[in-house]
Design a protein around this motif. Sequence first.
Motif, PDB file in Angstrom:
ATOM      1  N   GLN A  71      45.431  36.361  24.563  1.00 59.93           N
ATOM      2  CA  GLN A  71      45.425  35.006  24.008  1.00 59.93           C
ATOM      3  C   GLN A  71      46.555  34.818  22.997  1.00 59.93           C
ATOM      4  OE1 GLN A  71      41.520  34.121  22.482  1.00 59.93           O
ATOM      5  NE2 GLN A  71      40.538  34.244  24.495  1.00 59.93           N
ATOM      6  N   LYS A  72      46.818  35.864  22.198  1.00 59.79           N
ATOM      7  CA  LYS A  72      47.901  35.775  21.217  1.00 59.79           C
ATOM      8  C   LYS A  72      49.251  35.657  21.920  1.00 59.79           C
ATOM      9  CE  LYS A  72      49.925  35.981  17.193  1.00 59.79           C
ATOM     10  NZ  LYS A  72      49.885  34.809  16.286  1.00 59.79           N
ATOM     11  N   ILE A  73      49.470  36.488  22.952  1.00 59.33           N
ATOM     12  CA  ILE A  73      50.720  36.429  23.711  1.00 59.33           C
ATOM     13  C   ILE A  73      50.868  35.079  24.389  1.00 59.33           C
ATOM     14  CG2 ILE A  73      51.921  37.361  25.736  1.00 59.33           C
ATOM     15  CD1 ILE A  73      50.860  40.122  24.947  1.00 59.33           C
ATOM     16  N   ASP A  74      49.773  34.603  24.979  1.00 64.25           N
ATOM     17  CA  ASP A  74      49.784  33.303  25.649  1.00 64.25           C
ATOM     18  C   ASP A  74      50.129  32.198  24.660  1.00 64.25           C
ATOM     19  OD1 ASP A  74      49.189  31.649  28.068  1.00 64.25           O
ATOM     20  OD2 ASP A  74      47.618  30.848  26.780  1.00 64.25           O
ATOM     21  N   ASP A  75      49.564  32.282  23.461  1.00 69.83           N
ATOM     22  CA  ASP A  75      49.830  31.274  22.428  1.00 69.83           C
ATOM     23  C   ASP A  75      51.295  31.307  22.005  1.00 69.83           C
ATOM     24  OD1 ASP A  75      48.935  29.268  20.460  1.00 69.83           O
ATOM     25  OD2 ASP A  75      49.392  30.812  18.990  1.00 69.83           O
ATOM     26  N   LEU A  76      51.846  32.503  21.844  1.00 75.52           N
ATOM     27  CA  LEU A  76      53.258  32.623  21.466  1.00 75.52           C
ATOM     28  C   LEU A  76      54.168  32.035  22.541  1.00 75.52           C
ATOM     29  CD1 LEU A  76      53.222  36.222  19.946  1.00 75.52           C
ATOM     30  CD2 LEU A  76      53.817  34.122  18.718  1.00 75.52           C
ATOM     31  N   TYR A  77      53.866  32.324  23.806  1.00 74.43           N
ATOM     32  CA  TYR A  77      54.684  31.779  24.889  1.00 74.43           C
ATOM     33  C   TYR A  77      54.506  30.263  25.010  1.00 74.43           C
ATOM     34  CZ  TYR A  77      56.306  36.302  26.597  1.00 74.43           C
ATOM     35  OH  TYR A  77      56.930  37.517  26.723  1.00 74.43           O
ATOM     36  N   ARG A  78      53.297  29.790  24.702  1.00 77.97           N
ATOM     37  CA  ARG A  78      53.090  28.335  24.712  1.00 77.97           C
ATOM     38  C   ARG A  78      53.944  27.673  23.637  1.00 77.97           C
ATOM     39  NH1 ARG A  78      48.513  25.737  25.537  1.00 77.97           N
ATOM     40  NH2 ARG A  78      49.820  23.967  24.981  1.00 77.97           N
ATOM     41  N   GLN A  79      53.967  28.288  22.446  1.00 81.40           N
ATOM     42  CA  GLN A  79      54.797  27.755  21.364  1.00 81.40           C
ATOM     43  C   GLN A  79      56.276  27.807  21.738  1.00 81.40           C
ATOM     44  OE1 GLN A  79      53.821  29.262  17.373  1.00 81.40           O
ATOM     45  NE2 GLN A  79      51.814  29.823  18.143  1.00 81.40           N
ATOM     46  N   ALA A  80      56.667  28.911  22.378  1.00 81.60           N
ATOM     47  CA  ALA A  80      58.061  29.031  22.826  1.00 81.60           C
ATOM     48  C   ALA A  80      58.366  27.972  23.875  1.00 81.60           C
ATOM     49  CB  ALA A  80      58.304  30.427  23.392  1.00 81.60           C
ATOM     50  N   GLY A  81      57.383  27.701  24.751  1.00 76.91           N
ATOM     51  CA  GLY A  81      57.568  26.674  25.775  1.00 76.91           C
ATOM     52  C   GLY A  81      57.752  25.297  25.169  1.00 76.91           C
ATOM     53  N   SER A  82      56.966  25.000  24.138  1.00 73.83           N
ATOM     54  CA  SER A  82      57.095  23.712  23.447  1.00 73.83           C
ATOM     55  C   SER A  82      58.464  23.597  22.784  1.00 73.83           C
ATOM     56  CB  SER A  82      55.989  23.580  22.399  1.00 73.83           C
ATOM     57  OG  SER A  82      56.094  22.359  21.704  1.00 73.83           O
ATOM     58  N   ALA A  83      58.900  24.682  22.133  1.00 70.70           N
ATOM     59  CA  ALA A  83      60.227  24.683  21.497  1.00 70.70           C
ATOM     60  C   ALA A  83      61.332  24.591  22.538  1.00 70.70           C
ATOM     61  CB  ALA A  83      60.398  25.942  20.649  1.00 70.70           C
ATOM     62  N   LEU A 216      54.597  42.498  20.884  1.00 66.04           N
ATOM     63  CA  LEU A 216      53.156  42.698  20.971  1.00 66.04           C
ATOM     64  C   LEU A 216      52.781  43.365  22.287  1.00 66.04           C
ATOM     65  CD1 LEU A 216      50.422  42.247  19.630  1.00 66.04           C
ATOM     66  CD2 LEU A 216      50.390  39.940  20.612  1.00 66.04           C
ATOM     67  N   GLU A 217      53.388  42.908  23.375  1.00 65.08           N
ATOM     68  CA  GLU A 217      53.083  43.469  24.691  1.00 65.08           C
ATOM     69  C   GLU A 217      53.610  44.896  24.812  1.00 65.08           C
ATOM     70  OE1 GLU A 217      53.333  42.175  29.417  1.00 65.08           O
ATOM     71  OE2 GLU A 217      54.103  40.843  27.854  1.00 65.08           O
ATOM     72  N   SER A 218      54.797  45.135  24.281  1.00 58.66           N
ATOM     73  CA  SER A 218      55.398  46.475  24.404  1.00 58.66           C
ATOM     74  C   SER A 218      54.684  47.506  23.541  1.00 58.66           C
ATOM     75  CB  SER A 218      56.883  46.430  24.033  1.00 58.66           C
ATOM     76  OG  SER A 218      57.045  46.090  22.668  1.00 58.66           O
ATOM     77  N   SER A 219      53.893  47.045  22.554  1.00 59.41           N
ATOM     78  CA  SER A 219      53.156  47.976  21.706  1.00 59.41           C
ATOM     79  C   SER A 219      51.963  48.586  22.438  1.00 59.41           C
ATOM     80  CB  SER A 219      52.668  47.261  20.442  1.00 59.41           C
ATOM     81  OG  SER A 219      51.657  46.305  20.769  1.00 59.41           O
ATOM     82  N   LEU A 220      51.623  48.021  23.588  1.00 62.49           N
ATOM     83  CA  LEU A 220      50.505  48.523  24.379  1.00 62.49           C
ATOM     84  C   LEU A 220      50.948  49.694  25.239  1.00 62.49           C
ATOM     85  CD1 LEU A 220      49.095  45.095  25.631  1.00 62.49           C
ATOM     86  CD2 LEU A 220      48.217  46.461  23.726  1.00 62.49           C
ATOM     87  N   ALA A 221      50.011  50.566  25.545  1.00 64.64           N
ATOM     88  CA  ALA A 221      50.284  51.655  26.476  1.00 64.64           C
ATOM     89  C   ALA A 221      50.445  51.058  27.878  1.00 64.64           C
ATOM     90  CB  ALA A 221      49.130  52.660  26.463  1.00 64.64           C
ATOM     91  N   GLU A 226      49.023  47.052  32.159  1.00 65.60           N
ATOM     92  CA  GLU A 226      48.537  46.747  33.504  1.00 65.60           C
ATOM     93  C   GLU A 226      47.228  45.972  33.435  1.00 65.60           C
ATOM     94  OE1 GLU A 226      48.283  50.580  35.288  1.00 65.60           O
ATOM     95  OE2 GLU A 226      50.464  50.752  35.642  1.00 65.60           O
ATOM     96  N   ARG A 227      46.341  46.404  32.538  1.00 66.86           N
ATOM     97  CA  ARG A 227      45.071  45.688  32.360  1.00 66.86           C
ATOM     98  C   ARG A 227      45.318  44.287  31.805  1.00 66.86           C
ATOM     99  NH1 ARG A 227      41.274  49.009  28.684  1.00 66.86           N
ATOM    100  NH2 ARG A 227      39.853  47.286  29.199  1.00 66.86           N
ATOM    101  N   LEU A 228      46.295  44.187  30.915  1.00 68.86           N
ATOM    102  CA  LEU A 228      46.627  42.880  30.336  1.00 68.86           C
ATOM    103  C   LEU A 228      47.072  41.914  31.434  1.00 68.86           C
ATOM    104  CD1 LEU A 228      47.119  41.161  27.757  1.00 68.86           C
ATOM    105  CD2 LEU A 228      49.460  42.026  27.780  1.00 68.86           C
ATOM    106  N   LYS A 229      47.921  42.398  32.339  1.00 71.88           N
ATOM    107  CA  LYS A 229      48.372  41.554  33.439  1.00 71.88           C
ATOM    108  C   LYS A 229      47.207  41.128  34.310  1.00 71.88           C
ATOM    109  CE  LYS A 229      51.867  41.141  37.044  1.00 71.88           C
ATOM    110  NZ  LYS A 229      52.999  41.784  37.750  1.00 71.88           N
ATOM    111  N   LYS A 230      46.252  42.060  34.527  1.00 68.44           N
ATOM    112  CA  LYS A 230      45.085  41.727  35.334  1.00 68.44           C
ATOM    113  C   LYS A 230      44.229  40.674  34.636  1.00 68.44           C
ATOM    114  CE  LYS A 230      41.268  43.669  37.972  1.00 68.44           C
ATOM    115  NZ  LYS A 230      40.332  42.618  37.569  1.00 68.44           N
ATOM    116  N   LEU A 231      44.131  40.781  33.302  1.00 67.00           N
ATOM    117  CA  LEU A 231      43.393  39.768  32.552  1.00 67.00           C
ATOM    118  C   LEU A 231      44.030  38.390  32.725  1.00 67.00           C
ATOM    119  CD1 LEU A 231      42.498  41.516  29.157  1.00 67.00           C
ATOM    120  CD2 LEU A 231      40.915  40.770  30.949  1.00 67.00           C
ATOM    121  N   GLU A 232      45.367  38.344  32.697  1.00 68.83           N
ATOM    122  CA  GLU A 232      46.082  37.086  32.913  1.00 68.83           C
ATOM    123  C   GLU A 232      45.753  36.521  34.296  1.00 68.83           C
ATOM    124  OE1 GLU A 232      50.225  37.827  32.388  1.00 68.83           O
ATOM    125  OE2 GLU A 232      50.095  38.051  30.216  1.00 68.83           O
TER     126      GLU A 232
END
Length: 373
Positions: A71-83, A216-221, A226-232
């Motif tokens: 959700q945090k990554i999605d929010d950041l990309y949404r903000q980037a999309g608006s900008a 934030l994404e790169s800090s994950l193992a 892979e699980r994050l992508k599946k959640l998306e």
Amino acid sequence: MNRRRCVAAAITLVCAVTVLTAPTAAYADPRPSHSGSPDSGSGGSGSGGGSDSSSSGSPSSGTDRLEAVRQKIDDLYRQAGSATDAYNLAKEQSEKQSSEIVKLAQSIVKGQSKITALKKQAGAEARAQYRDSGLPPAAQLMLSGDPDSFLDGADRLRSGQQAQKNLLAEMDQTQKDLTAYTQDASDQWQKLESNRKKQAKKKKDIQQKIEAAKKLESSLAKKERERLKKLEEDQEFKAQTAWLSSGILKEINNKASAEGKKAVKFATDQIGKPYVWGAAGPKSFDCSGLTSQAWLAAGDPIPRTSQEQWKQLPHVQVKDMRPGDLIIYFSDATHVGMYIGDGAMVNAPRPGRNVTIGGAGSMPILGVVRPDK
């Protein structure tokens, strides 16, 4: 290429239909599968206590943490999309203002040339009068002593006086036009500089948001990513399933226009190319860069940004949309995809993703617009 597109669209549709007939639990559990199968079931994560561990709270807390990250990554990309939309609009306005300044500069040059020519003409008339002893033409006629010459000259005098008035009026109007052109050019230049500053600020905002999301994404193992992508994918899948469950596809059965077919072909031909903010081809695109270029290729230029596409293009009901129409997403109109039929759309999702086919209802739909009316 055509075969690949057909297969991708078919897979999207088949998956959507399949999930409608499957139990909710088939897609509700986002736990990773070590076997690569969607049915992770009792195999768990290894030992005999694997299935019990799913109820111990540990996998759940891990999933909750990843969901918060998603959700945090999605929010950041949404903000980037608006900008990005604001950046693209400022860039488009700057290009128009630059073009307008060039036109105004050309008008100023023409006006100055015209003033120079008119001044030469007025100077020639003044020199002619000086050669005639400096007397006004009317006085020269009165002193001629020749009635016939006087009458003939009177007509010429009236014509000459009118021509002189016209010359002076033309000089006055040209000077006014020149002043107006100069003022317009100054105004446009100020707007241009203002938009350039906006671009610079938005560019910085975009880069900060994208870098924060990437960090934030790169800090994950690796397995967590892979699980994050599946959640998306699960999130998009659930949204698409809910949208299809409304029975909307029974109402959406309109065929594409000739221009719409061209736009769809262009958009689907870009599948696999990366998302890059501010890009409008040919090697990369952002969401509105893809849709605007697709319709330009179809012969119908449209606004560059998703927000301006929403503002300026005719709206149609979701049930009335047809392939080629643009689906505007989120309440602030910061994302756009192109409907291609069978409940699917093609879009450039976000940084780190490529142009792809997705479910038309996989994100919150604000509305639909039709470029070719």
